[in-house]
Enzyme design. Structure first.
Site, PDB file in Angstrom:
ATOM      1  N   GLU A 119       2.059  -0.164  -4.775  1.00 46.21           N
ATOM      2  CA  GLU A 119       1.213   0.950  -5.188  1.00 46.21           C
ATOM      3  C   GLU A 119       2.070   2.209  -5.127  1.00 46.21           C
ATOM      4  O   GLU A 119       2.471   2.644  -4.057  1.00 46.21           O
ATOM      5  CB  GLU A 119      -0.001   1.089  -4.272  1.00 46.21           C
ATOM      6  CG  GLU A 119      -0.934   2.198  -4.746  1.00 46.21           C
ATOM      7  CD  GLU A 119      -1.964   2.623  -3.709  1.00 46.21           C
ATOM      8  OE1 GLU A 119      -2.962   3.231  -4.107  1.00 46.21           O
ATOM      9  OE2 GLU A 119      -1.765   2.378  -2.511  1.00 46.21           O
ATOM     10  N   ASP A 172       0.830  -1.202   0.000  1.00 47.42           N
ATOM     11  CA  ASP A 172       0.000   0.000   0.000  1.00 47.42           C
ATOM     12  C   ASP A 172       0.874   1.265   0.000  1.00 47.42           C
ATOM     13  O   ASP A 172       1.788   1.374   0.827  1.00 47.42           O
ATOM     14  CB  ASP A 172      -0.865  -0.042   1.267  1.00 47.42           C
ATOM     15  CG  ASP A 172      -1.901   1.050   1.310  1.00 47.42           C
ATOM     16  OD1 ASP A 172      -2.800   1.045   0.464  1.00 47.42           O
ATOM     17  OD2 ASP A 172      -1.810   1.912   2.208  1.00 47.42           O
TER      18      ASP A 172
HETATM   19  C1  GLC Z   1      -4.165   3.130  -0.727  1.00 47.64           C
HETATM   20  C2  GLC Z   1      -5.377   2.245  -0.670  1.00 47.64           C
HETATM   21  C3  GLC Z   1      -6.539   3.057  -0.191  1.00 47.64           C
HETATM   22  C4  GLC Z   1      -6.213   3.578   1.188  1.00 47.64           C
HETATM   23  C5  GLC Z   1      -4.906   4.358   1.189  1.00 47.64           C
HETATM   24  C6  GLC Z   1      -4.417   4.575   2.584  1.00 47.64           C
HETATM   25  O1  GLC Z   1      -4.292   4.128  -1.681  1.00 47.64           O
HETATM   26  O2  GLC Z   1      -5.610   1.650  -1.904  1.00 47.64           O
HETATM   27  O3  GLC Z   1      -7.726   2.322  -0.172  1.00 47.64           O
HETATM   28  O4  GLC Z   1      -7.260   4.402   1.624  1.00 47.64           O
HETATM   29  O5  GLC Z   1      -3.885   3.668   0.525  1.00 47.64           O
HETATM   30  O6  GLC Z   1      -3.974   3.391   3.165  1.00 47.64           O
END
Ligand code: GLC
Length: 511
Positions: A258, A203
């Site tokens: 991500e 994440d």
């Molecule tokens: C990422 C996740 C999202 C979350 C954020 C904070 O972007 O995909 O759903 O709210 O991180 O953890």
């Protein structure tokens, strides 16, 4: 040498809250996922990604983790997880799970200790600062948080300092400059690797490296969440250490990071020299409109930037943070089908989001019924499995409203209809599996008229052609040689010679 499995696999994202409820509380659970594994395996994906199921007060629906090494009772237990993992493996499905390295819940024991006193040994596990000397009462810098408005800082009365949170105040940022934090998060990875997971979805992993000076954002970026532009050199060293932990296993464990940057050149640096992230999400295509021009530009940019062996593209159309692609592109199912054909034939690893194979649109969630601080409820609607009032859930009152048309747009109804979008996804996934060119081959452009995109995928003697129309009228595409339609997005003409005409908004895979 054959490509690692994560380059040739199609992934399927499951958002546990919304997949299937078996306990009757209106929230999906691990047992619900286990019972739907037949659907996932039948569809023909290779791996699943589970969004967070850890103990959490759910301020951000699980992305606020209170215990990384336990299952929230809402979703089941560690035993349920082990059973799910074993059965997924028995179905031939790999399993990756979400790992949230940048922040924890404010209810995590690490933060509870950290905020208890300035001299607590875990104080410096999080980012605590005073107000600037010249600006008493003001936050330490001008960073703002994602979700809602306001600074990325919250004042803690008891210890009279600010703590940093790039997301909600209930999601304090860890300080990755602290080796103890690094060690603790590596232990979390090992906990799950030892349990047998095949890897992680990391994440917002680009946020973990931070300059301890925490300099102000430049004026042109002030007021914008850093999530979209934070690009700090320190992160790369941290990623190399993380990769080493993964490699310490059997060479078969992966991670998809991500990295929310909209600059493709910046984003590909997170692969390092093959020693950082094995895969990196790229959301540039997800934010592109459905036009031939935009998609040509996106594909060109990716072919240009992913120019080294370490860099392998990923493709995402939908996830739990964005309106579903069918909804984004205006609701026409023909477009959703054509987009699926593109997703599954481009060069790179595709990620599906559960429910897109049903052609689901976002649920209509009236403002008063919305629960997410980021306003992302629509794409998180529960998956309808049957046409019964409870749609195969144990409760007819799920935590969010059903998506549109659930009475006939559900997995059972679409499975019974060979012309459905569901069967198109399945045919595409089967075609991908069977073709080395689609899984691993080069991509090169074919000449194609405006409003269409056409390319070739090839590897050794294997070759496939793809043509996609972005316009609601017929288009002629001159493809080289005599070709047969392997999969058409509308199901018309599979196995027949390609005439050279694309039907309105149709996409075809040719061999
Ligand atoms: C990422 C996740 C999202 C979350 C954020 C904070 O972007 O995909 O759903 O709210 O991180 O953890």
């Amino acid at each position: 040498m054959s490509a690692p499995w994560w380059r040739t696999s199609a992934f399927y994202q499951i958002y546990p809250r919304s997949f299937r409820d078996t306990s009757g509380d209106g929230v999906g659970d691990l047992e619900g996922i286990r019972r739907q594994l037949d659907h996932v395996a039948w569809l023909g994906v290779d791996a699943i990604w589970l969004s967070p199921f850890y103990r959490s007060p759910m301020a951000d629906f699980g992305y606020d983790v209170a215990d990384h090494c336990d299952v929230d009772p809402l979703f089941g237990s560690l035993e349920d997880f082990d059973r799910l993992l074993a059965e997924a493996h028995a179905h031939g499905l790999r399993v990756i799970i979400d790992w949230v390295p940048n922040h924890t819940s404010d209810q995590h024991r690490w933060f509870q200790a950290s905020r208890s006193a300035r001299d607590d040994p875990q104080r410096d596990w999080y980012v605590w600062r005073d107000s600037p000397e010249a600006a008493e009462g003001q936050p330490p810098n001008n960073w703002v948080r994602a979700f809602g408005e306001g600074p990325a800082w919250t004042w803690d009365e008891r210890t009279a300092q600010w703590y940093l949170h790039l997301f909600l105040p209930q999601q304090p940022d860890l300080d990755w400059n602290n080796p103890q934090v690094q060690a603790a998060q590596h232990d979390v990875l090992r906990f799950w690797l030892d349990r047998g997971v095949d890897g992680f979805r990391a994440d917002v992993v680009h946020l973990i490296g931070k300059d301890p000076a925490l300099p102000d954002d430049p004026p042109e970026l002030a007021g914008t969440s850093r999530v979209g532009f934070h690009d700090e050199p320190r992160t790369h060293g941290l990623l190399r250490d993380i990769r080493a932990t993964l490699e310490g296993y059997d060479g078969e464990r992966t991670m998809v990071g991500e990295v929310n940057l909209s600059d493709t050149e910046a984003l590909v640096r997170y692969y390092g020299a093959g020693d950082e992230l094995p895969l990196v999400f790229n959301f540039v295509p997800l934010h592109a409109p459905w036009t031939a021009e935009a998609w040509r530009a996106v594909i060109d940019e990716i072919e240009r930037c992913y120019d080294r062996p370490a860099r392998w593209p990923t493709w995402v159309l939908s996830n739990h943070d964005e309106p579903r692609h069918r909804t984004r592109y205006g609701g026409d199912e023909r477009i959703a089908r054509a987009a699926a054909l593109l997703l599954l034939t481009l060069r790179g690893t595709p990620f599906l989001y559960a429910g897109e194979e049903l052609g689901l649109e976002d649920a209509h969630v009236p403002p008063h019924a919305g629960v997410d601080p980021g306003g992302r409820d629509g794409c998180r609607a529960p998956i309808p499995w049957t046409g019964e009032p409870d749609h195969g859930w144990t409760s007819s009152e799920p935590w969010l409203p059903w998506p549109p048309e659930a009475d006939h747009r559900n997995a059972a109804a679409l499975r019974a209809d060979p012309d459905s979008i569901l069967h198109r996804y399945r045919a595409l996934l089967a075609a991908r599996r069977a073709s080395p060119a689609l899984r691993e081959g080069e991509l090169s452009w074919l000449h194609a008229p405006a409003d269409t995109v056409a390319f070739r995928r090839s590897l050794g003697g294997d070759e496939r052609l793809v043509a996609v129309s972005f316009v609601d009228e017929p288009r002629e595409v001159a493809v080289p040689g005599d070709r047969e339609i392997e999969v058409a997005s509308d199901g018309v003409g599979d196995g027949e010679p390609f005439t050279g005409t694309l039907a309105p908004l149709q996409a075809v895979l040719l061999r």
